[in-house]
Design a protein around this motif. Structure first.
Motif: not given
Length: 489
Positions: A57-63, A96-107, A109-110
């Motif tokens: 998210i930080a890189v997304g804001f910068w870019l 296995y983690t049913p809900t991972s914060l990693i999957q929030v990243a692309p959404l 940033v978009t």
């Protein structure tokens, strides 16, 4: 100092500044992926689960502010690779983690592209922005209904999946003056993405890495086949074979426009993994895309398109005839001919027959959050709801949006699509435009099988349309500049 010397110095200074700016634009994303790789190698999955979304998210804001064009390419790379990062993080911590914060990243940033909607809101009052306003109004209506019927979390998550493709499209429209840079960035992103994902997809099919086995065993996606070598439907670095096949379809459409030599290796690996995904709707969409490109091209380009895929077929056919690969491909291809023996087709046909009345007569609509993975957020157990698996985009739209929302949404969508189709006819020499209109029309055809205007396929759909709309005024400006230059001469 002579004027020639000063001009030379000025040119050198501009080149140095340009190189420095390009280096600065690449550095933050490169550091993100370097840190990610280090944490994976060090088996620090727990740290990665927290660090990846924050850094992304930080890189997304910068870019977004530093390079609005490269920001779009960065968004695509996150959608390409984040699911694999999540699987590697789970594997490194051994569960296995049913809900991972990693999957929030692309959404997340978009969604940053929504700042363009705020900063350039005046575009919504212009003719080119009115279709976007209609689409957003339809989604706004369905969001209100969804909050009441499915709860705020499910409605908000579903709203994000519907709206982020439109936000990226609006972002491209707001920076349409940079169309040539968008063209280069998108082509390079998809060609290099196809090289990486196509190559990994082939490895996945032959080896089946343990982190992918862990994902298949716990994600409840039975449609992915068996988690053994030569038994899986390739999904590469993405969550499932469907989104992966759609991305490969778009990448294969861009191959014709690419000029780098790497496109041949990328095209071969991408086409091989695309076939091994066994997603027939994407196969059909690819055929539609290729036919449209042939119609819109001149004879020289038609020969190039035909020869490209003849070479790919010549290289790949021997691989497709080996062992279990040949058996799986033969079974899948036979279902295209013998529909009476196709259980998937029969199930979809029954679904259309039984559910059509419900979908098209629900006046108010069920609202966002009623279908798809968002239904996991509408119950305490985190399981898919009644309409968690919804195979038809044509029925999903009216069922979720209702008549008011569907009228607004479809009106805006048709306005955008017809405008892009009309303008593509005025730009017959731009192969990138031809590739984009072929992708957009192919994805519309896939609405029979899935909701292809949301998620990553929706990102490709709206991105293609707005890239075409951005190309047309740039061509007019180019011709005006050339005419003025000739006039001065």
């Amino acid at each position: 100092m002579s004027s020639i010397a000063r001009a030379g110095i000025d040119s050198t200074v501009r080149i140095v500044k340009s190189d420095r700016r390009q280096t600065n634009e690449w550095l933050p994303p490169a550091l993100l992926w370097l840190v990610t790789a280090i944490l994976i190698v060090a088996h620090q999955g727990a740290v990665l689960t927290l660090a990846f979304p924050v850094l992304s998210i930080a890189v997304g804001f910068w870019l977004y502010f530093a390079s609005p064009v490269r920001y779009v390419g960065y968004v695509w790379w996150l959608w390409f690779l984040s699911p694999e990062v999540r699987r590697l993080a789970d594997w490194s911590i051994g569960m296995y983690t049913p809900t991972s914060l990693i999957q929030v990243a692309p959404l997340a940033v978009t969604i940053i592209s929504g700042l363009s909607l705020i900063r350039f809101y005046h575009l919504l009052a212009q003719r080119r922005g009115l279709p976007v306003l209609l689409v957003l109004a339809g989604l706004g209506y369905a969001f209100v209904i969804g909050v009441v019927s499915s709860g705020p979390m499910a409605a908000l998550y579903d709203f994000a999946n519907w709206v982020y493709p439109i936000l990226i499209g609006f972002h491209i429209m707001a920076y349409s003056r940079q169309y040539p840079h968008f063209r280069g960035t998108i082509i390079n992103t998809f060609i290099w993405g196809m090289l990486l994902m196509g190559g990994y997809g082939f490895v996945q099919f032959c080896v089946m890495p343990p982190w992918d086995v862990l994902w298949m065993a716990n994600s409840q996606m039975n449609s992915l086949g068996d988690s053994v070598p030569f038994g899986v439907r390739v999904f590469s670095t993405m969550n499932s074979s469907g989104p992966f096949a759609f991305v490969m379809m778009g990448a294969l459409a861009y191959v014709i426009e690419a000029s780098s030599r790497i496109r041949w290796v990328a095209g071969t690996l991408g086409f091989l993994s695309f076939c091994l995904s066994l997603v027939r709707s994407a196969w059909g969409g690819w055929v539609i895309a290729i036919l449209i490109q042939l119609v819109l091209s001149n004879n020289k380009l038609r020969v190039r398109i035909a020869s490209t895929f003849l070479v790919l077929s010549f290289v790949l056919l021997p691989l497709m005839m080996i062992g279990s690969t040949a058996d799986r491909m033969e079974i899948r291809l036979q279902t295209l001919i013998n529909l009476s023996d196709d259980q998937s087709y029969a199930a979809r046909n029954d679904f259309y027959t039984s559910f059509a009345r419900t979908a098209f007569t629900d006046l108010t609509g069920e609202g966002l959050g009623a279908t798809g993975t968002s239904t996991k957020l509408s119950n305490d157990r985190g399981h898919l709801g009644q309409y968690g698996n919804f195979d038809s985009g044509l029925m999903n739209i009216p069922f979720v949006l209702g008549w008011p929302g569907t009228l607004l949404y479809i009106s805006g969508l048709i306005w955008l699509l017809t405008g892009a189709a009309f303008k593509s006819r005025r730009l017959p020499g731009d192969r990138f435009v031809s590739a984009n209109i072929s992708i957009a029309v192919a994805l519309v055809g896939m609405l029979l099988f899935t909701n292809s205007v949301v998620g990553t396929s929706g990102l490709m759909f709206y991105g293609s349309i707005f890239l075409i709309l951005a190309a047309e005024p740039m061509k007019r400006q180019y011709h005006r500049t050339n005419s003025a230059t000739r006039g001065r001469r």
